[in-house]
Design a protein around this motif. Structure first.
Motif, PDB file in Angstrom:
ATOM      1  N   GLU A 148       1.338  -1.388  -0.077  1.00  0.00           N
ATOM      2  CA  GLU A 148       0.300   0.334   0.110  1.00  0.00           C
ATOM      3  C   GLU A 148       0.757   1.486   0.043  1.00  0.00           C
ATOM      4  OE1 GLU A 148      -2.643   0.065   3.056  1.00  0.00           O
ATOM      5  OE2 GLU A 148      -2.964   2.256   2.760  1.00  0.00           O
ATOM      6  N   ILE A 149       1.561   1.096   0.675  1.00  0.00           N
ATOM      7  CA  ILE A 149       2.676   2.804   0.760  1.00  0.00           C
ATOM      8  C   ILE A 149       3.313   2.807  -0.588  1.00  0.00           C
ATOM      9  CG2 ILE A 149       4.778   3.465   1.769  1.00  0.00           C
ATOM     10  CD1 ILE A 149       4.612   1.828   4.339  1.00  0.00           C
ATOM     11  N   ALA A 150       3.687   1.553  -1.157  1.00  0.00           N
ATOM     12  CA  ALA A 150       4.127   1.581  -2.694  1.00  0.00           C
ATOM     13  C   ALA A 150       3.677   2.388  -3.524  1.00  0.00           C
ATOM     14  CB  ALA A 150       5.428   0.603  -3.226  1.00  0.00           C
ATOM     15  N   GLN A 151       1.596   1.733  -3.827  1.00  0.00           N
ATOM     16  CA  GLN A 151       1.459   2.500  -4.171  1.00  0.00           C
ATOM     17  C   GLN A 151       1.186   3.463  -3.933  1.00  0.00           C
ATOM     18  OE1 GLN A 151      -2.416   0.137  -3.955  1.00  0.00           O
ATOM     19  NE2 GLN A 151      -3.326   0.963  -5.550  1.00  0.00           N
ATOM     20  N   GLU A 152       0.522   4.298  -3.341  1.00  0.00           N
ATOM     21  CA  GLU A 152       0.566   5.355  -2.338  1.00  0.00           C
ATOM     22  C   GLU A 152       1.238   6.146  -2.869  1.00  0.00           C
ATOM     23  OE1 GLU A 152      -1.723   6.685  -0.817  1.00  0.00           O
ATOM     24  OE2 GLU A 152      -3.343   5.576  -0.950  1.00  0.00           O
ATOM     25  N   VAL A 153       2.893   5.884  -2.761  1.00  0.00           N
ATOM     26  CA  VAL A 153       4.278   7.246  -3.183  1.00  0.00           C
ATOM     27  C   VAL A 153       3.855   6.816  -4.920  1.00  0.00           C
ATOM     28  CG1 VAL A 153       6.648   6.817  -3.307  1.00  0.00           C
ATOM     29  CG2 VAL A 153       5.512   5.772  -1.151  1.00  0.00           C
ATOM     30  N   GLU A 154       3.542   5.629  -5.444  1.00  0.00           N
ATOM     31  CA  GLU A 154       3.697   5.891  -6.986  1.00  0.00           C
ATOM     32  C   GLU A 154       2.811   6.982  -7.389  1.00  0.00           C
ATOM     33  OE1 GLU A 154       5.625   4.740  -8.990  1.00  0.00           O
ATOM     34  OE2 GLU A 154       6.592   3.493  -7.536  1.00  0.00           O
ATOM     35  N   LYS A 155       1.388   6.759  -6.535  1.00  0.00           N
ATOM     36  CA  LYS A 155       1.065   7.859  -6.787  1.00  0.00           C
ATOM     37  C   LYS A 155       1.085   9.460  -6.693  1.00  0.00           C
ATOM     38  CE  LYS A 155      -3.435   7.874  -4.855  1.00  0.00           C
ATOM     39  NZ  LYS A 155      -4.399   7.150  -4.037  1.00  0.00           N
ATOM     40  N   VAL A 156       1.950  10.154  -5.448  1.00  0.00           N
ATOM     41  CA  VAL A 156       2.191  11.254  -5.289  1.00  0.00           C
ATOM     42  C   VAL A 156       3.341  12.023  -6.232  1.00  0.00           C
ATOM     43  CG1 VAL A 156       3.525  12.696  -3.424  1.00  0.00           C
ATOM     44  CG2 VAL A 156       1.395  10.840  -2.990  1.00  0.00           C
ATOM     45  N   ALA A 157       3.930  10.869  -6.422  1.00  0.00           N
ATOM     46  CA  ALA A 157       5.317  10.807  -7.506  1.00  0.00           C
ATOM     47  C   ALA A 157       4.922  11.047  -9.006  1.00  0.00           C
ATOM     48  CB  ALA A 157       6.179   9.166  -7.543  1.00  0.00           C
ATOM     49  N   ASP A 158       3.345  10.740  -9.203  1.00  0.00           N
ATOM     50  CA  ASP A 158       3.394  10.923 -10.645  1.00  0.00           C
ATOM     51  C   ASP A 158       2.284  12.402 -11.021  1.00  0.00           C
ATOM     52  OD1 ASP A 158       3.458   8.753 -11.723  1.00  0.00           O
ATOM     53  OD2 ASP A 158       1.310   8.098 -11.850  1.00  0.00           O
ATOM     54  N   ILE A 159       1.670  12.516  -9.243  1.00  0.00           N
ATOM     55  CA  ILE A 159       0.991  14.081  -9.833  1.00  0.00           C
ATOM     56  C   ILE A 159       2.542  14.722  -9.827  1.00  0.00           C
ATOM     57  CG2 ILE A 159       0.055  15.764  -7.816  1.00  0.00           C
ATOM     58  CD1 ILE A 159      -1.168  13.501  -6.426  1.00  0.00           C
ATOM     59  N   LEU A 160       3.001  14.728  -8.889  1.00  0.00           N
ATOM     60  CA  LEU A 160       4.271  15.712  -8.576  1.00  0.00           C
ATOM     61  C   LEU A 160       5.670  14.942  -9.431  1.00  0.00           C
ATOM     62  CD1 LEU A 160       4.169  16.023  -5.004  1.00  0.00           C
ATOM     63  CD2 LEU A 160       3.824  17.697  -7.035  1.00  0.00           C
ATOM     64  N   GLN A 161       5.476  14.691 -10.982  1.00  0.00           N
ATOM     65  CA  GLN A 161       6.604  13.766 -11.541  1.00  0.00           C
ATOM     66  C   GLN A 161       7.901  13.642 -10.974  1.00  0.00           C
ATOM     67  OE1 GLN A 161       6.090  17.516 -13.958  1.00  0.00           O
ATOM     68  NE2 GLN A 161       3.600  17.181 -14.298  1.00  0.00           N
ATOM     69  N   LEU A 162       7.659  13.031  -9.925  1.00  0.00           N
ATOM     70  CA  LEU A 162       8.990  12.736  -9.210  1.00  0.00           C
ATOM     71  C   LEU A 162       9.845  11.168  -9.275  1.00  0.00           C
ATOM     72  CD1 LEU A 162       8.043  13.716  -5.489  1.00  0.00           C
ATOM     73  CD2 LEU A 162       9.923  15.135  -7.130  1.00  0.00           C
ATOM     74  N   GLY A 163       8.864  10.579 -10.464  1.00  0.00           N
ATOM     75  CA  GLY A 163       9.025   9.317 -10.838  1.00  0.00           C
ATOM     76  C   GLY A 163      10.733   9.094 -11.219  1.00  0.00           C
ATOM     77  N   PRO A 164      11.817  10.025 -11.820  1.00  0.00           N
ATOM     78  CA  PRO A 164      12.624   9.283 -11.641  1.00  0.00           C
ATOM     79  C   PRO A 164      14.159   9.619 -10.742  1.00  0.00           C
ATOM     80  CG  PRO A 164      11.922  10.798 -13.602  1.00  0.00           C
ATOM     81  CD  PRO A 164      11.284  10.829 -12.340  1.00  0.00           C
ATOM     82  N   LEU A 165      13.071  10.468  -9.730  1.00  0.00           N
ATOM     83  CA  LEU A 165      13.759  10.644  -8.491  1.00  0.00           C
ATOM     84  C   LEU A 165      14.366   9.524  -7.504  1.00  0.00           C
ATOM     85  CD1 LEU A 165      13.411  14.607  -9.170  1.00  0.00           C
ATOM     86  CD2 LEU A 165      15.217  13.766  -9.913  1.00  0.00           C
ATOM     87  N   LEU A 166      12.823   8.517  -7.919  1.00  0.00           N
ATOM     88  CA  LEU A 166      12.441   7.806  -6.054  1.00  0.00           C
ATOM     89  C   LEU A 166      13.515   7.451  -4.966  1.00  0.00           C
ATOM     90  CD1 LEU A 166       8.750   6.623  -6.641  1.00  0.00           C
ATOM     91  CD2 LEU A 166       9.686   8.466  -5.605  1.00  0.00           C
ATOM     92  N   GLY A 210       5.114  16.345  -1.853  1.00  0.00           N
ATOM     93  CA  GLY A 210       4.932  15.150  -1.780  1.00  0.00           C
ATOM     94  C   GLY A 210       4.632  14.676  -0.902  1.00  0.00           C
ATOM     95  N   ARG A 211       5.479  15.002   0.260  1.00  0.00           N
ATOM     96  CA  ARG A 211       5.152  14.635   1.822  1.00  0.00           C
ATOM     97  C   ARG A 211       4.307  14.385   2.296  1.00  0.00           C
ATOM     98  NH1 ARG A 211      10.561  14.745   4.981  1.00  0.00           N
ATOM     99  NH2 ARG A 211       9.419  16.457   5.846  1.00  0.00           N
ATOM    100  N   ALA A 212       3.469  15.612   2.083  1.00  0.00           N
ATOM    101  CA  ALA A 212       2.663  16.411   2.712  1.00  0.00           C
ATOM    102  C   ALA A 212       1.274  15.946   2.338  1.00  0.00           C
ATOM    103  CB  ALA A 212       2.247  17.654   2.203  1.00  0.00           C
ATOM    104  N   ILE A 213       1.887  15.514   0.825  1.00  0.00           N
ATOM    105  CA  ILE A 213      -0.068  14.841  -0.443  1.00  0.00           C
ATOM    106  C   ILE A 213      -0.785  13.570   0.191  1.00  0.00           C
ATOM    107  CG2 ILE A 213      -0.668  14.661  -2.227  1.00  0.00           C
ATOM    108  CD1 ILE A 213       0.572  16.804  -3.361  1.00  0.00           C
ATOM    109  N   VAL A 214       0.993  12.889   0.643  1.00  0.00           N
ATOM    110  CA  VAL A 214       0.483  11.318   0.554  1.00  0.00           C
ATOM    111  C   VAL A 214      -0.654  11.557   2.017  1.00  0.00           C
ATOM    112  CG1 VAL A 214       2.486  10.794   2.708  1.00  0.00           C
ATOM    113  CG2 VAL A 214       1.750   9.086   0.619  1.00  0.00           C
ATOM    114  N   ARG A 215       0.190  12.399   3.001  1.00  0.00           N
ATOM    115  CA  ARG A 215      -0.642  11.570   4.044  1.00  0.00           C
ATOM    116  C   ARG A 215      -2.899  12.178   4.425  1.00  0.00           C
ATOM    117  NH1 ARG A 215       0.932  11.982   9.296  1.00  0.00           N
ATOM    118  NH2 ARG A 215      -0.396  13.720   9.102  1.00  0.00           N
ATOM    119  N   ASN A 216      -2.620  13.370   2.506  1.00  0.00           N
ATOM    120  CA  ASN A 216      -3.631  13.078   2.475  1.00  0.00           C
ATOM    121  C   ASN A 216      -4.730  14.084   3.113  1.00  0.00           C
ATOM    122  OD1 ASN A 216      -6.444  12.563   0.412  1.00  0.00           O
ATOM    123  ND2 ASN A 216      -7.369  10.835   1.825  1.00  0.00           N
ATOM    124  N   PRO A 217      -4.400  15.405   3.453  1.00  0.00           N
ATOM    125  CA  PRO A 217      -4.599  15.678   4.478  1.00  0.00           C
ATOM    126  C   PRO A 217      -6.129  16.803   4.329  1.00  0.00           C
ATOM    127  CG  PRO A 217      -2.761  17.499   3.734  1.00  0.00           C
ATOM    128  CD  PRO A 217      -3.463  15.239   2.876  1.00  0.00           C
TER     129      PRO A 217
END
Lengths: 328, 274, 286
Positions: free
Chosen positions: A109-127, A145-152
């Protein structure tokens, strides 16, 4: 629904009161900017909402719940720090997933959430990089991204752009505004830069010495500044503010007129003065004019007009744009 | 390089060789001699090298006491350092992060540990009362108690260089105080932790006085005490005594070669205030 | 503040239990036990007897005076030699980094090993030092056998062993002095001698403070080197407080031993604390 409301919020450090009774309502989905000079208490106020700073008295409600005494992690907030606060020993992926791993979420689940956020912010290649290997703008995005993943429900930003250079700052302003539009979350943003406040905010809260001076939309504050402080703080170049005899003549204690609301003429006008200094900005030119009876003031004229220092000019305020303040 | 620096350097090298290197050469040469030759130790070259023979002999003395001593010393050193790193880092972290009256008192009490000589006999009495006298556990705890002050100071100074934002980011992410410490702070303390490990391991490994007091008994022997115990036994076998010195000098030498930088930063902390 | 601090005080707890239990409690207890006739079997209150004995028996007085002498001599020598060596080893001479290692290495070597080694080197007739002196026509003294020389010889070995640390601290201190000062002073026409006294010495003062304090504390507390080299002998001529404490403990006079411990504690507190304060205040003036 994650509106935020502060009720008579106060904070003292020993005998020194830094937040002197703040009442404020921030609507769901609003982009609210706290702005003010350094030391006005804007960061302290944000940290009180985050729960990083204790509250001396008053209440903080987030999403209709009183969280005045709740732990920061139990408030449904996420925060982006001025320094980004990326964990230097963790990769980008681990940084974004840190909060989820603390909550003992399953790895998949963590991996999935992180990927989702990375997509939004185009962070994929930097992970898989460490923060050290990122540019300033990339670090900024990881912090977001670290803020978004918390879905606050509420995002808190503490001067997040102040470590970036000017051009990147302009770009990040647009990215943040876009992000706000896409996520639709409530955002509270602290800055000392009135340009950031004007360009990004739905609602600006001007703070001064631990109190709210005025709350309103950017254009509200520009067109109807409630106090001389707000008048001087919002708008660039600064509004001309006069006290003493000039103000008395106008029947008030402080008289204000913006440089762009003065008409400058070569031969007639209300105030006669000498040009002391000329700042050419291209589209506009700012004149520093010294007048005998009223002192120095600024006037903005079109860029193609030009005066030499020493020239005599006349300036006339636009009567519809004058501000008069009387202290009780 | 100027000529003066070259000649000055050569002169300094010559003097340093005589003053600081010859004594070690002396140990090495005499550790390789036969007992009769070594009975009057000198810089004379050994007429026959029996380096390996001496090494085997010294290890076998008193039923392999040297091996036991190595084992005990390593247990004490490793055990004490594991506790020191965790406990001192926890104290240094909170001391730096939470300035308050409590922290000032704790900081002052910790400082006294650098100055006050341990009250040995009352300590022995206390260890006897709680059943830790003559035990390796007791010795480990003693070394922790005596090493804490120095380690706390090092950790506190280093924590100051870690931005508080990192703690707060973790707190907002839902980390408990223990999680903030173990998952964010402790990994970032790696450089100073290495310094603490290196400096304390040499200190504890080389400690003679405290095992002498608190860890008597041949089954509890530590490496420094092997020398002391053999000193009387080896009067006729000085070659073995020198071999023993050589053997217990090797671990610090290795640490020195590989961790020079950490030793320097640990030993000079406090010299430069800022 | 109603929230719990993220930096809880219980983080102090594990360290505090060990430190208070095994260090502070015995230290406090030592004040009581120093006032008793105490042996492995019982402790009876004795008033000031142990202290009276400490300051009336010549060999005990000697131990105290020796401790002061030893700490003073080693501190002075380590401070002066350390500074000179550090200046030499930062001047860019040939072999500089190797020399630094060579000077520093004895700090890391077993003190007992060093003690035994120098015991052999300082042997009055067959020791390498006197053999070398004889070769150039000097009749070397009985370094460790002459009662008026033994303590001084041990002090010299302690300086040999410890000067590397002083040097290292001074090198760290010297490296913080910006080169600008030297260049400015040279433009003003300062000589090398003036540079040393007017620039180096005042600006390296924090390092001096550290070296003096560390050497004094170490010198006052020293036990292992004396014990390895002379056991306090010949007679009591090289006894220091720490060796007296050990001897009285072994002899079963626990109360007397503990009184020695308290005296050592008071000596350190009375000498080091005011000195540290004074040295630090000079630092602020500089």
């Amino acid at each position: 629904m994650t509106q935020v409301s502060l009720h008579d919020l106060r904070k003292s450090f020993g005998a020194h009161e830094v937040i002197k009774g703040v009442d404020l309502d921030i609507a769901d989905g609003e982009f609210c900017v706290f702005v003010g000079p350094s030391g006005c208490g804007k960061s302290t106020l944000l940290r009180m909402i985050a729960g990083l700073e204790g509250v001396t008295s008053g209440t903080v409600d987030i999403g209709g719940q009183d969280v005045t005494h709740a732990e920061p992690s139990k408030r449904g907030i996420a925060m982006v720090f001025q320094s980004y606060a990326l964990y230097p020993h963790l990769t980008v992926r681990e940084n974004i997933g840190f909060g989820l791993s603390l909550a003992r979420k399953p790895k998949a689940e963590i991996a999935q959430e992180v990927e989702k956020v990375a997509d939004i912010l185009q962070l994929g290649p930097l992970l898989d990089r460490k923060p050290k290997a990122l540019s300033g703008g990339q670090r900024q995005r990881v912090a977001i991204g670290r803020a978004i993943v918390r879905n606050p429900g509420v995002f808190l930003f503490d001067e997040p752009l102040s470590n970036l250079d000017a051009s990147l700052r302009g770009q990040m302003r647009i990215e943040l505004t876009d992000l706000h539009a896409r996520l639709g979350a409530t955002m509270i943003y602290v800055t000392h830069d009135q340009v950031e406040a004007m360009t990004m905010a739905d609602k600006i809260v001007v703070l001064n010495a631990g109190r709210i001076e005025q709350v309103g939309t950017p254009m509200d504050l520009y067109e109807k500044p409630a106090t001389p402080f707000v008048a001087g703080f919002i708008g660039s170049p600064k509004m001309n503010l006069f006290e003493g005899r000039v103000a008395e003549q106008q029947g008030c204690d402080v008289y204000g007129i913006r440089p762009e609301h003065l008409t400058v003429s070569d031969d007639e006008g209300r105030w006669k003065g000498t040009v002391r200094h000329v700042e050419r900005l291209g589209a506009d030119t700012i004149l520093h004019v010294e007048a005998e009876d009223i002192g120095t003031f600024l006037a903005r004229i079109e860029g193609h007009r030009s005066y030499r220092p020493g020239a005599v000019v006349y300036a006339t305020p636009d009567p519809a744009r004058e501000f008069r303040y009387t202290s009780r | 390089m100027r000529r003066g620096q070259l000649f000055g350097g050569i002169a300094a090298l010559a003097i340093a060789t005589v003053v600081f290197i010859l004594p070690f050469l002396f140990v090495f040469l005499n550790a390789a001699k036969s007992p009769s030759e070594a009975s009057q130790p000198s810089f004379a070259w050994p007429s026959e090298w029996q380096f390996w023979q001496n090494l085997v002999d010294v290890v076998q003395v008193r039923d392999y006491a040297l091996l036991l001593a190595y084992f005990n010393s390593i247990v004490i050193t490793v055990g004490a350092i594991a506790l020191l790193v965790i406990f001192a880092a926890m104290v240094g972290y909170v001391l730096q992060r939470r300035p308050s009256r409590v922290s000032r008192v704790v900081g002052f009490v910790a400082l006294t540990g650098l100055m006050i000589p341990p009250a040995v006999v009352p300590t022995i009495w206390l260890l006897q009362e709680i059943g830790l006298f003559k035990t390796l556990h007791g010795m480990v705890l003693i070394q922790v108690a005596y090493g804490l002050s120095f380690c706390i100071l090092l950790f506190r100074a280093f924590v100051a260089s870690i931005p508080r934002d990192l703690d707060e980011a973790a707190i907002v992410d839902g980390a408990t105080p223990l999680q903030v410490f173990f998952r964010v702070i402790l990994p970032l303390l790696k450089p100073v932790t290495l310094t603490v490990i290196v400096v304390q391991s040499i200190t504890i490994f080389n400690d003679f006085t405290h095992p002498l007091y608190y860890l008597p008994g041949s089954e509890n022997i530590t490496v420094q005490l092997t020398l002391y115990n053999f000193q009387s036994q080896f009067t006729s076998q000085l070659n073995l005594l020198f071999m023993n010195i050589l053997l217990i000098t090797i671990p610090p030498l290795l640490v020195f070669i590989f961790f020079n930088r950490q030793i320097v930063s640990g030993m000079t902390s406090g010299a430069v205030k800022g | 503040m109603t929230q719990k601090s993220p930096y809880p005080y219980w983080f102090f707890l594990p360290a505090a239990v060990i430190f208070l239990g095994l260090f502070i409690v015995p230290t406090v207890a030592s004040f009581y036990f120093s006032l008793t006739y105490w042996d492995p079997f019982e402790a009876r209150f004795a008033g000031w007897d142990n202290y009276v004995q400490f300051f009336s028996e010549p060999f005990l007085i000697r131990g105290t005076l020796n401790t002061l002498f030893f700490a003073f001599v080693t501190s002075v020598l380590k401070t002066i030699l350390g500074l000179l060596l550090a200046v030499l080893l930062t001047s860019g001479i040939f072999g500089q980094s190797f020399l630094r290692s060579v000077v520093f290495f004895p700090v890391l070597v077993s003190t007992i090993g060093v003690g035994i080694l120098f015991q052999e080197l300082m042997h009055p007739t067959e020791g390498a030092i006197n053999v070398a002196l004889a070769a150039i026509g000097i009749d070397g003294p009985g370094w460790l056998t002459n009662p008026s020389l033994a303590l001084f010889s041990v002090a010299l070995v302690d300086v040999w062993r410890g000067v590397g640390l002083a040097t290292l601290i001074y090198i760290a201190g010297l490296s913080t002095i910006p080169n600008d000062y030297y260049e400015a002073a040279r433009i003003d026409g300062a000589t090398r001698w003036q540079l040393f006294w007017r620039v180096t010495v005042p600006l390296v003062w924090p390092a001096t403070t550290t070296v003096i304090i560390l050497s004094l504390i170490g010198g006052l507390r020293l036990f292992d080197l004396v014990w390895a080299m002379t056991r306090g002998g010949p007679g009591f001529s090289s006894d220091v407080l720490a060796s007296v404490i050990y001897k009285q403990y072994q002899a079963g006079f626990w109360g007397l031993s503990t009184a020695g411990n308290v005296i050592l504690f008071l000596l350190i507190a009375l000498i080091v604390a005011p000195l540290a304060w004074w040295l630090n205040s000079k630092e602020l003036d500089a």
